[in-house]
Design an enzyme around this catalytic site. Structure first.
Site, PDB file in Angstrom:
ATOM      1  N   ARG A  73       0.805  -1.218   0.000  1.00  0.00           N
ATOM      2  CA  ARG A  73       0.000   0.000   0.000  1.00  0.00           C
ATOM      3  C   ARG A  73       0.847   1.281   0.000  1.00  0.00           C
ATOM      4  O   ARG A  73       0.618   2.179  -0.807  1.00  0.00           O
ATOM      5  CB  ARG A  73      -0.930   0.035   1.223  1.00  0.00           C
ATOM      6  CG  ARG A  73      -2.222  -0.712   1.042  1.00  0.00           C
ATOM      7  CD  ARG A  73      -2.723  -1.222   2.360  1.00  0.00           C
ATOM      8  NE  ARG A  73      -1.789  -2.232   2.841  1.00  0.00           N
ATOM      9  CZ  ARG A  73      -1.871  -3.516   2.506  1.00  0.00           C
ATOM     10  NH1 ARG A  73      -2.842  -3.932   1.768  1.00  0.00           N
ATOM     11  NH2 ARG A  73      -0.974  -4.397   2.921  1.00  0.00           N
ATOM     12  N   THR A  74       1.798   1.363   0.921  1.00  0.00           N
ATOM     13  CA  THR A  74       2.535   2.631   1.037  1.00  0.00           C
ATOM     14  C   THR A  74       3.287   2.918  -0.258  1.00  0.00           C
ATOM     15  O   THR A  74       3.221   4.015  -0.809  1.00  0.00           O
ATOM     16  CB  THR A  74       3.513   2.572   2.232  1.00  0.00           C
ATOM     17  OG1 THR A  74       2.781   2.190   3.387  1.00  0.00           O
ATOM     18  CG2 THR A  74       4.167   3.916   2.475  1.00  0.00           C
ATOM     19  N   LYS A 102      25.847  -4.071  -3.231  1.00  0.00           N
ATOM     20  CA  LYS A 102      27.310  -3.976  -3.391  1.00  0.00           C
ATOM     21  C   LYS A 102      27.944  -3.304  -2.185  1.00  0.00           C
ATOM     22  O   LYS A 102      29.143  -3.039  -2.178  1.00  0.00           O
ATOM     23  CB  LYS A 102      27.643  -3.167  -4.649  1.00  0.00           C
ATOM     24  CG  LYS A 102      27.132  -3.767  -5.939  1.00  0.00           C
ATOM     25  CD  LYS A 102      27.577  -2.866  -7.101  1.00  0.00           C
ATOM     26  CE  LYS A 102      26.878  -3.239  -8.391  1.00  0.00           C
ATOM     27  NZ  LYS A 102      27.099  -2.201  -9.419  1.00  0.00           N
ATOM     28  N   ARG A 123      11.519   3.825   2.959  1.00  0.00           N
ATOM     29  CA  ARG A 123      11.167   2.865   4.022  1.00  0.00           C
ATOM     30  C   ARG A 123      12.412   2.045   4.306  1.00  0.00           C
ATOM     31  O   ARG A 123      13.096   1.591   3.399  1.00  0.00           O
ATOM     32  CB  ARG A 123      10.041   1.936   3.576  1.00  0.00           C
ATOM     33  CG  ARG A 123       9.878   0.760   4.550  1.00  0.00           C
ATOM     34  CD  ARG A 123       8.653  -0.040   4.319  1.00  0.00           C
ATOM     35  NE  ARG A 123       7.472   0.723   4.651  1.00  0.00           N
ATOM     36  CZ  ARG A 123       6.234   0.209   4.633  1.00  0.00           C
ATOM     37  NH1 ARG A 123       6.052  -1.049   4.302  1.00  0.00           N
ATOM     38  NH2 ARG A 123       5.193   0.951   4.955  1.00  0.00           N
ATOM     39  N   HIS A 151       5.669   5.818  11.403  1.00  0.00           N
ATOM     40  CA  HIS A 151       5.089   5.706  10.059  1.00  0.00           C
ATOM     41  C   HIS A 151       4.143   6.911   9.920  1.00  0.00           C
ATOM     42  O   HIS A 151       2.918   6.769   9.948  1.00  0.00           O
ATOM     43  CB  HIS A 151       4.329   4.384   9.947  1.00  0.00           C
ATOM     44  CG  HIS A 151       4.016   3.970   8.542  1.00  0.00           C
ATOM     45  ND1 HIS A 151       4.066   4.841   7.471  1.00  0.00           N
ATOM     46  CD2 HIS A 151       3.640   2.770   8.033  1.00  0.00           C
ATOM     47  CE1 HIS A 151       3.730   4.178   6.367  1.00  0.00           C
ATOM     48  NE2 HIS A 151       3.478   2.920   6.681  1.00  0.00           N
TER      49      HIS A 151
HETATM   50  N1  ASP Z   1       1.890  -1.684   6.697  1.00  0.00           N
HETATM   51  C1  ASP Z   1       2.117  -1.247   8.052  1.00  0.00           C
HETATM   52  C2  ASP Z   1       3.583  -0.904   8.261  1.00  0.00           C
HETATM   53  O1  ASP Z   1       4.343  -0.866   7.319  1.00  0.00           O
HETATM   54  C3  ASP Z   1       1.589  -2.192   9.064  1.00  0.00           C
HETATM   55  C4  ASP Z   1       2.178  -3.569   9.092  1.00  0.00           C
HETATM   56  O2  ASP Z   1       3.097  -3.891   8.328  1.00  0.00           O
HETATM   57  O3  ASP Z   1       1.716  -4.351   9.931  1.00  0.00           O
HETATM   58  O4  ASP Z   1       3.968  -0.649   9.370  1.00  0.00           O
END
Ligand code: ASP
Length: 329
Positions: A73-74, A102, A123, A151
């Protein structure tokens, strides 16, 4: 981290919202005025997408989407957000195929990507990595999850969804359920919600309780030095009849060093129809997703299930953030 990048020239007409050229690393950067602003822009983005599908606000701009951890999703909502605003994306979802394998350092990777792009979304499995990236980058960096840290963009879309569903935040009772220790979404959401008059219930197995630094913010914060009411409990039945928001989380398997421990706690909470029968008629069930077993599929048809709306709202909120840090909102 919170300072405007030194090298940026900020035209006077961009001084207003305070986001232009800024990093988005933590929810601590947001007060109610800033939240109102982002949600107002996100609402406009929704109207625009529903009417026209896309716009050319960010035409000519490029987003580097750098993901060192899995994401559905993100990652894709940031990409969709950029594309719906007419911008383009360098997607690095498989760092194993980049020079990271590398041995390239995070600062060097970030400095490379900002040579090609206008904004970086990152991320990373380590807490603090987004702040490190922001330190080295001259272009805005947006934290899309840093280990067990924060987050922030998820918390913003969560809050936006609460407002959309319940029309207000002040006066609500919010229960967070599941892995409160490793779940970064609940860390950010809690810290964001202290901007409002909210009562908290933290429901988890003892070994997965909310970290003390987050509880400290609940106990006392800038907006309310005397703190917010909260309870810590293990049994969700104790609160289900009173809460306005039930925020359910996945037990974060990837953060456990001992998988036997994970097995002991993984299915402790399951939201099913029987539990929902005991909940208020006007309340919502939220989940940042992905879910494993925490919410039965039969609950999906319950009008109180808000987790798919959260997903959609994520794109509007991320459109608002991208447009804001790029000075186009
Ligand atoms: N998608 C959310 C996160 O990246 C929640 C999860 O992974 O449980 O933190």
């Amino acid at each position: 981290m919170m300072q405007r990048k030194e090298t940026k020239h900020v035209p006077a007409n961009h001084a207003g919202n305070g986001f232009y050229g800024q990093d988005i690393i933590s929810v601590n950067q947001f007060d109610r005025a800033k939240l109102d602003y982002i949600f107002h822009v996100a609402d406009e983005m929704r109207v625009m997408v529903e009417r026209f599908g896309s716009a050319d606000l960010l035409q000519g701009k490029i987003l580097a989407n750098l993901f060192y951890e899995p994401s559905t999703r993100t990652s894709s909502s940031f990409m969709a957000a950029m594309m719906r605003l007419g911008g383009q994306v360098i997607p690095i979802n498989n760092v194993q195929y980049s020079s990271v394998t590398k041995g390239e350092s995070l600062p060097d990777t970030v400095r490379t990507l900002e040579s090609y792009s206008d904004v970086i979304v990152i991320r990373h499995p380590e807490m603090g990595a987004a702040a490190t990236a922001a330190h080295y980058a001259q272009k805005p960096v947006i934290n899309a999850g840093d280990g067990v840290g924060e987050h922030p963009t998820q918390a913003l879309l969560d809050l936006f969804t609460i407002l959309e569903a319940l029309g207000k935040v002040d006066g609500l009772k919010v229960a967070m359920v599941g892995d409160l220790k490793y779940g970064r979404t609940v860390h950010s959401l809690t810290k964001l919600l202290v901007n409002y008059d909210v009562e908290f219930a933290f429901v988890s197995p003892e070994m997965l309780q909310m970290p003390s630094d987050v509880l400290d913010v609940v106990r006392s914060n800038q907006r309310r030095p005397e703190g917010h009411d909260y309870s810590i409990l293990e049994d969700v039945h104790e609160v289900i009849g009173h809460v306005d928001v039930l925020y359910v989380t996945r037990v974060q398997k990837e953060r456990f060093t001992d998988l036997a421990e994970y097995d002991r706690v993984k299915d402790q909470y399951v939201v099913d129809d029987a539990l929902m029968q005991r909940a208020k008629e006007r309340m919502i069930v939220m989940h940042p997703l992905p879910r494993v077993n925490e919410i039965s599929y039969t609950v999906d048809n319950d009008p109180r299930a808000a987790y798919f709306r959260q997903m959609r709202n994520g794109m509007y909120v991320r459109m608002a953030l991208l447009a804001s840090v790029l000075g186009k909102a």
